[in-house]
Design a protein around this motif. Structure first.
Motif, PDB file in Angstrom:
ATOM      1  N   ASP A 184       0.842  -1.184   0.000  1.00 53.76           N
ATOM      2  CA  ASP A 184       0.000   0.000   0.000  1.00 53.76           C
ATOM      3  C   ASP A 184       0.884   1.243   0.000  1.00 53.76           C
ATOM      4  OD1 ASP A 184      -2.548  -1.193   0.096  1.00 53.76           O
ATOM      5  OD2 ASP A 184      -2.370  -1.535   2.245  1.00 53.76           O
ATOM      6  N   ALA A 185       0.481   2.247  -0.755  1.00 46.26           N
ATOM      7  CA  ALA A 185       1.222   3.508  -0.762  1.00 46.26           C
ATOM      8  C   ALA A 185       1.265   4.080   0.650  1.00 46.26           C
ATOM      9  CB  ALA A 185       0.572   4.498  -1.715  1.00 46.26           C
ATOM     10  N   GLY A 186       2.374   4.728   0.971  1.00 46.59           N
ATOM     11  CA  GLY A 186       2.535   5.283   2.303  1.00 46.59           C
ATOM     12  C   GLY A 186       2.060   6.718   2.408  1.00 46.59           C
ATOM     13  N   TRP A 187       2.994   7.669   2.413  1.00 46.48           N
ATOM     14  CA  TRP A 187       2.615   9.065   2.587  1.00 46.48           C
ATOM     15  C   TRP A 187       3.556   9.949   1.779  1.00 46.48           C
ATOM     16  CZ3 TRP A 187       5.171   5.945   5.863  1.00 46.48           C
ATOM     17  CH2 TRP A 187       6.364   6.376   6.427  1.00 46.48           C
ATOM     18  N   LEU A 188       3.110  11.178   1.533  1.00 51.09           N
ATOM     19  CA  LEU A 188       3.876  12.116   0.731  1.00 51.09           C
ATOM     20  C   LEU A 188       4.720  13.023   1.611  1.00 51.09           C
ATOM     21  CD1 LEU A 188       1.265  13.311  -1.934  1.00 51.09           C
ATOM     22  CD2 LEU A 188       3.104  11.645  -2.249  1.00 51.09           C
ATOM     23  N   TYR A 237       2.601  22.644  -0.737  1.00 52.00           N
ATOM     24  CA  TYR A 237       2.323  21.259  -1.107  1.00 52.00           C
ATOM     25  C   TYR A 237       3.099  20.800  -2.346  1.00 52.00           C
ATOM     26  CZ  TYR A 237      -1.430  21.009   2.347  1.00 52.00           C
ATOM     27  OH  TYR A 237      -2.140  21.000   3.521  1.00 52.00           O
ATOM     28  N   GLN A 238       4.254  21.401  -2.598  1.00 53.84           N
ATOM     29  CA  GLN A 238       5.101  20.889  -3.677  1.00 53.84           C
ATOM     30  C   GLN A 238       5.502  19.452  -3.348  1.00 53.84           C
ATOM     31  OE1 GLN A 238       8.967  22.649  -3.903  1.00 53.84           O
ATOM     32  NE2 GLN A 238       9.438  21.759  -5.912  1.00 53.84           N
ATOM     33  N   MET A 239       5.217  18.525  -4.234  1.00 55.46           N
ATOM     34  CA  MET A 239       5.437  17.104  -3.985  1.00 55.46           C
ATOM     35  C   MET A 239       6.914  16.768  -4.174  1.00 55.46           C
ATOM     36  SD  MET A 239       3.010  14.026  -5.299  1.00 55.46           S
ATOM     37  CE  MET A 239       3.430  14.201  -7.021  1.00 55.46           C
ATOM     38  N   LEU A 240       7.546  16.259  -3.112  1.00 54.73           N
ATOM     39  CA  LEU A 240       8.976  15.978  -3.140  1.00 54.73           C
ATOM     40  C   LEU A 240       9.278  14.489  -3.196  1.00 54.73           C
ATOM     41  CD1 LEU A 240      10.086  18.548  -0.397  1.00 54.73           C
ATOM     42  CD2 LEU A 240      10.026  18.868  -2.887  1.00 54.73           C
ATOM     43  N   ALA A 241       8.568  13.690  -2.402  1.00 62.51           N
ATOM     44  CA  ALA A 241       8.856  12.253  -2.330  1.00 62.51           C
ATOM     45  C   ALA A 241       7.658  11.527  -1.742  1.00 62.51           C
ATOM     46  CB  ALA A 241      10.108  12.006  -1.486  1.00 62.51           C
ATOM     47  N   ALA A 242       7.681  10.217  -1.868  1.00 63.43           N
ATOM     48  CA  ALA A 242       6.705   9.347  -1.202  1.00 63.43           C
ATOM     49  C   ALA A 242       7.477   8.333  -0.372  1.00 63.43           C
ATOM     50  CB  ALA A 242       5.823   8.642  -2.222  1.00 63.43           C
ATOM     51  N   TYR A 243       7.086   8.172   0.872  1.00 60.26           N
ATOM     52  CA  TYR A 243       7.669   7.174   1.766  1.00 60.26           C
ATOM     53  C   TYR A 243       6.684   6.016   1.912  1.00 60.26           C
ATOM     54  CZ  TYR A 243      11.256  10.454   3.562  1.00 60.26           C
ATOM     55  OH  TYR A 243      12.317  11.319   3.708  1.00 60.26           O
ATOM     56  N   THR A 244       7.200   4.794   1.860  1.00 60.00           N
ATOM     57  CA  THR A 244       6.377   3.602   2.041  1.00 60.00           C
ATOM     58  C   THR A 244       7.095   2.641   2.968  1.00 60.00           C
ATOM     59  OG1 THR A 244       5.409   3.794  -0.175  1.00 60.00           O
ATOM     60  CG2 THR A 244       5.267   1.638   0.895  1.00 60.00           C
ATOM     61  N   ASN A 245       6.373   2.097   3.920  1.00 57.07           N
ATOM     62  CA  ASN A 245       6.934   1.080   4.791  1.00 57.07           C
ATOM     63  C   ASN A 245       6.814  -0.279   4.123  1.00 57.07           C
ATOM     64  OD1 ASN A 245       7.894   2.447   7.153  1.00 57.07           O
ATOM     65  ND2 ASN A 245       5.777   2.807   7.765  1.00 57.07           N
ATOM     66  N   GLY A 246       7.897  -0.730   3.497  1.00 60.30           N
ATOM     67  CA  GLY A 246       7.973  -2.085   2.973  1.00 60.30           C
ATOM     68  C   GLY A 246       8.691  -2.940   3.992  1.00 60.30           C
ATOM     69  N   GLU A 247       9.606  -3.798   3.542  1.00 62.04           N
ATOM     70  CA  GLU A 247      10.436  -4.502   4.517  1.00 62.04           C
ATOM     71  C   GLU A 247      11.301  -3.503   5.276  1.00 62.04           C
ATOM     72  OE1 GLU A 247      12.701  -7.577   2.681  1.00 62.04           O
ATOM     73  OE2 GLU A 247      10.953  -8.848   2.303  1.00 62.04           O
ATOM     74  N   ARG A 248      11.759  -2.467   4.558  1.00 61.90           N
ATOM     75  CA  ARG A 248      12.413  -1.304   5.135  1.00 61.90           C
ATOM     76  C   ARG A 248      11.666  -0.070   4.653  1.00 61.90           C
ATOM     77  NH1 ARG A 248      18.095  -1.907   6.639  1.00 61.90           N
ATOM     78  NH2 ARG A 248      17.935   0.322   7.067  1.00 61.90           N
TER      79      ARG A 248
END
Length: 660
Positions: free
Chosen positions: A307-311, A317-328
């Motif tokens: 599942d997608a994490g957070w921005l 609100y300039q979009m810089l990155a997306a963080y997702t909790n995978g295995e890491r």
């Protein structure tokens, strides 16, 4: 998604030791941090429980907009110390500090470069025993030369919502902030511009029934709101900065409980960004969201597996990155300059999950929290102009990560063929042959375990015991289908998944089947009880913290305060028979293995009567567990004295039931 349970105390509190030091600018080689002088021990098993459980921590930390000061909220027994600390180590002047009872503190933040805002709340009763909430905002100069109340609100109705109070600071208007509160005790909050020096409030928008969460755009214009009322979800929006509100349909956003606001399109704030699971799809993705129609548009970000994490967003609100909790922790980048800075941080802080948790409005400084599964972590300030990285302290300055154990991600197959992701913590100091094991189910039950520091798991591993933390069916982050497999299975297949994890490790020759216990908090405490009931031949002991013991009573208490799908999570397709089949208190006679229960006296999420009734039911069946009431403790075990008791009881069980 709304959390009924909290995760197993995985939100690590942070301590800042103010002897900050500077790291050279990023170059071809990673910057080497100066060594911290930790206390030394002969071996990990010699580290006392209270070192893992220590209470000298920072609850919250926030950089001033100009990056020159820290605003810190530090626990001191039953109170929080809120203090301003200069970044410059040569600045010896006195700055603002105050103490506030923990049960009255709500938030602390910067109103501008030198104005501190504190939100507090207290409760009282009128002569008819109607509860009155008193909420207010105090403002103070960062140098402590003045402090005054700028907002006071009193209201009687238990239905009056003032969830956020402070909606936003206004980067283009340093004298004002946006706040929301119920005027004259009205049921739903209105929106105001509040002068942080004079306390003068100007209404900028009427509220809307059933809406308690409001979201301003990067220019301070509130354009979207949502809320829950009697198990129904509502959304309202406006496409212009001051236009009329209109209700949005909620049937087009898929699973409503998975819906989350993520920001606005900076070029067109009539388009929002939301995380949702669109109908007919399995995983959360981040979509464009039309505030005119309530329709999900193009996919802005999706992860190929999780599942997608957070921005991570910058100014406006300039979009810089997306963080997702995978295995890491996994990062996807949208901005090349930000990517360069972020990768530089990862190079300077290797083998850590480095999260940029704050960006100052002008982008001059980042606040970074760096942590790994065997390192409790610390806070760093990165100067984007000079490329300097300043470390301001460690989460646990008394616990050397070199003593702690590695954590690895594994996957095993449940009896029905479902793949179960999990984490295994293997003791750093291993013995020959199969090891003893503690199975530690997480809370939620949908709040998945991530690759992060867990003081309880690391303590157990320091005592020579392996820890298995399964992300059993029902855990979030792996798609809707995986989560829904847990509906109605809280005490059924979800418990089988734990047992199948033990069998997997036994078959691999890593675990001694005669030395296995189960321990957990919140839902994990419930799972420990149900594991002990259903698999008393597998588990030699159980330890439950803050457990639900009567599903029927708990369901009846919370169903009206939760999303409409909450009942489905518990009942599934099985129906109300789970209140008998999956209820620890109704199956107390089947629980015969040694048991310890700990529960906070001030737990309002799962009241202590759950544990008291379970103990009474067990004693009626001639089985007397160890029961410890944790004074002044809530649902999440946060006090050092409580965590120390938990670890000592854990160590007793390990010594008695898991050692040869």
């Amino acid at each position: 998604m709304r959390q009924i349970f909290s995760s197993r105390w995985g939100l690590v509190s942070l301590v800042v030791s103010l002897a900050g030091f500077n790291v050279p600018a990023f170059g071809e080689d990673p910057a080497v941090l100066p060594a911290h002088s930790y206390p030394s021990y002969d071996r990990a098993a010699d580290i006392p429980a209270h070192v893992f459980a220590r209470d000298s921590e920072l609850e919250r930390v926030h950089l001033s907009p100009d990056g020159k000061f820290l605003l810190m909220v530090t626990p001191e027994n039953t109170r929080f110390r809120i203090s301003v600390v200069p970044i410059d180590p040569n600045d010896k002047r006195q700055y603002y500090t105050t103490l506030l009872p923990k049960n009255q503190f709500m938030a602390a933040l910067w109103g501008n470069d030198n104005r501190v805002l504190i939100v507090g709340q207290a409760w009282s009763y009128d002569r008819n025993w109607n509860m009155i909430a008193h909420r207010g905002i105090n403002a103070a100069q960062h140098d402590g030369r003045s402090a005054e109340s700028i907002l006071k609100t009193d209201y009687k109705s238990s239905k009056t919502y003032t969830v956020d109070t402070i909606l936003s600071t206004l980067s283009d208007d340093p004298n004002n902030i946006l706040v929301t509160y119920s005027e004259n005790g009205r049921e739903w909050p209105d929106i105001f511009k509040l002068d942080i020096y004079t306390g003068v409030a100007e209404k900028v928008s009427d509220g809307y029934r059933y809406i308690d969460d409001w979201y301003p755009d990067g220019r301070g214009n509130v354009r979207f709101g949502m809320g829950w009322y009697k198990q129904k979800f509502y959304m309202v929006a406006r496409t212009t900065a001051s236009g009329a509100w209109h209700e949005l349909p909620t049937d087009g956003v898929g699973d409503i409980e998975r819906f989350a606001f993520m920001g606005y399109d900076p070029d067109n704030p009539a388009i929002a960004r939301v995380r949702a699971t669109k109908a007919g799809t399995d995983r959360d993705k981040i979509y464009a969201f039309d505030l005119a129609t309530g329709a999900l548009g193009e996919v802005i970000f999706e992860h190929p597996k999780y599942d997608a994490g957070w921005l991570i967003s910058g100014r406006n609100y300039q979009m810089l990155a997306a963080y997702t909790n995978g295995e890491r922790l996994e990062k996807a980048y949208f901005n090349p300059d930000f990517e360069s800075k972020s990768r530089g941080l990862d190079k300077a802080l290797p083998d850590m999950d480095n999260r940029i948790v704050q960006i100052t409005p002008n982008g001059s400084h980042f606040m970074v929290f760096a942590q790994s599964a065997r390192n409790a972590g610390g806070y760093y300030r990165y100067d984007t102009q000079t490329k300097d990285l300043d470390q301001f302290g460690l989460v646990n300055a008394s616990l050397n990560p070199d003593y702690l154990s590695e954590v690895s991600a594994i996957s095993y197959q449940a009896r029905d063929g479902l793949a179960i992701p999990a984490y295994v913590t293997e003791p750093k100091e291993k013995t020959e042959g199969p090891m003893p094991l503690v199975v530690m189910p997480h809370g939620g039950p949908w709040v998945k375990d991530n690759f992060q520091y867990d003081y309880w798991a690391q303590f157990i591993a320091s005592r020579g015991v392996m820890v298995l933390q399964p992300n059993f069916r029902g855990s979030d982050g792996f798609g809707r289908a995986f989560e829904q497999k847990g509906y109605g299975e809280w005490g059924g297949a979800m418990i089988d998944d734990l047992a199948d994890g033990v069998s997997h490790l036994v078959k691999q020759g890593k675990v001694d089947p005669s030395r296995v216990c189960i321990m957990g908090g919140s839902y994990g405490g419930y799972a420990a009880l149900m594991g002990a009931i259903r698999y008393g031949d597998m588990f030699k002991c159980a330890l439950a913290v803050s457990p639900v013991t009567d599903l029927k009573e708990w369901y009846s208490t919370l169903k009206d305060r939760s999303g409409k799908d909450f009942g489905t999570r518990i009942l599934g397709k099985t129906g109300r028979s789970v209140f008998k089949d999956h209820n620890p208190i109704h199956r107390a006679e089947e629980l015969t293995i040694p048991l310890v229960i700990l529960h906070g006296t001030d737990d309002y999420q799962v009241p202590i009567k759950h544990s008291q009734k379970m103990v009474a039911a067990l004693e009626k069946k001639k089985h007397k567990p160890t029961f410890i009431e944790l004074e002044d403790e809530g649902h999440n075990i946060v006090l050092a004295k409580s965590r120390t008791l938990l670890l000592r009881e854990t160590e007793k069980m390990i010594g008695k039931y898991l050692k040869n």
